[in-house]
Design a protein around this motif. Structure first.
Motif, PDB file in Angstrom:
ATOM      1  N   LYS A 170       0.817  -1.208   0.000  1.00 57.36           N
ATOM      2  CA  LYS A 170       0.000   0.000   0.000  1.00 57.36           C
ATOM      3  C   LYS A 170       0.854   1.263   0.000  1.00 57.36           C
ATOM      4  O   LYS A 170       0.404   2.317  -0.465  1.00 57.36           O
ATOM      5  CB  LYS A 170      -0.916   0.030   1.233  1.00 57.36           C
ATOM      6  N   HIS A 196      -3.431  -1.562  -6.330  1.00 54.97           N
ATOM      7  CA  HIS A 196      -3.513  -1.673  -4.874  1.00 54.97           C
ATOM      8  C   HIS A 196      -2.661  -0.642  -4.135  1.00 54.97           C
ATOM      9  O   HIS A 196      -2.924  -0.356  -2.972  1.00 54.97           O
ATOM     10  CB  HIS A 196      -3.115  -3.080  -4.437  1.00 54.97           C
ATOM     11  N   GLU A 198      -1.469   2.700  -2.636  1.00 54.79           N
ATOM     12  CA  GLU A 198      -2.243   3.876  -2.238  1.00 54.79           C
ATOM     13  C   GLU A 198      -1.385   5.108  -1.986  1.00 54.79           C
ATOM     14  O   GLU A 198      -1.844   6.235  -2.182  1.00 54.79           O
ATOM     15  CB  GLU A 198      -3.052   3.555  -0.972  1.00 54.79           C
TER      16      GLU A 198
END
Length: 287
Positions: A170, A196, A198
């Motif tokens: 992430k 995926h 972030e």
């Protein structure tokens, strides 16, 4: 020696409710690492272990990492500022890789709890990043934290070969390294395909305008990113304007740091940022 009583107490379960242990900024060295290893081998309750600034070096890191093979509770370890080189990362990658493979075969018998290892402010180069990248898909790590190291473009290119199919990471933090636009472009395709990731922190490198255009490409195709830090990268108008154009049509919120770059004196670039903020309120740009 001062760490020994703590190690014994935590190792024998005297403190059964302790989940976080801060040992940061103590000169533990190799001998202290042995006591930390005792804690890891015996304790079942600790989930967070802060060993930053403990002068572990590569040898101490190897001792701690070997003990991780016997641990079934620790989720996060901070090894920042420990004079770790690529040798220390190799020890870490080896230990986590072995544990990850065992867990894949039998997750109930061999649980893999480690989710992230902070490696900031160390002497790690691209070889170390490459070794670490090789285990992210085996171990399901959620973060790659190697800011303020010595990673170059070659490390990014190796990381890209693992990142494009990764579903666990992430946070990717490669801020304050030795990266240029060449390294970023080596990751662009993988960043576009990854759904995926972030948080992407690339601040305080030398991405320049070409790097800005690379990020614009990523923003036009990747909608999982929620935070991108590009501060202090020497990005001028020709790099910022493509970023604002990509953000203007984005229908998913994102925060972008552009402060400390060279575009603010350019009327076109400054106007493009101002118009973006008015027209697309779900996007936040820090200048």
């Amino acid at each position: 020696a001062a760490c020994a009583p703590i190690a014994v107490a935590l190792g024998n379960g005297a403190f059964r409710t302790v989940s976080t242990v801060y040992l940061s900024n103590n000169t533990l060295g190799t001998e202290g690492a042995k006591h930390v290893a005792l804690i890891l081998e015996k304790n079942l309750t600790i989930t967070d272990l802060d060993l930053s600034g403990c002068s572990l070096g590569d040898v101490g890191t190897r001792i701690v990492c070997n003990a991780l093979l016997e641990n079934e509770g620790v989720e996060r370890i901070d090894l920042g500022d420990n004079d770790i080189t690529d040798l220390g990362v190799a020890s870490l990658a080896s230990a986590l890789g072995k544990k990850g493979k065992k867990s894949m075969l039998n997750p109930l018998l061999n649980p893999l709890t480690v989710k992230s290892v902070c490696l900031t402010t160390n002497g790690i180069t691209s070889d170390g990043l490459a070794a670490y990248a090789g285990i992210i898909n085996v171990c399901n790590l959620v973060a790659i934290e190697m800011s303020t190291c010595r990673v170059t473009d070659e490390g990014c290119k190796v990381l890209a070969t693992y990142l494009w199919r990764n579903t666990s990471v992430k946070l990717l933090d490669l801020s304050s390294n030795l990266l240029t636009a060449d390294g970023l472009w080596g990751m662009v395709e993988s960043l576009c395909r990854n759904k995926h990731l972030e948080i992407l922190r690339l601040n305080d490198n030398r991405l320049l305008d070409s790097g800005g255009r690379g990020i614009a490409t990523v923003l036009s195709k990747n909608y999982s990113l929620k935070e991108i830090n590009l501060a202090g990268n020497g990005i001028g108008p020709n790099g910022v304007i493509p970023v604002t154009k990509a953000l203007s049509v984005r229908n998913v919120g994102v925060e972008v740091w552009l402060n400390g770059n060279q575009f603010l004196t350019d009327y076109r670039a400054k106007t493009s940022v101002e118009l973006l903020m008015k027209r697309n309120p779900i996007v936040t740009v820090y200048t």
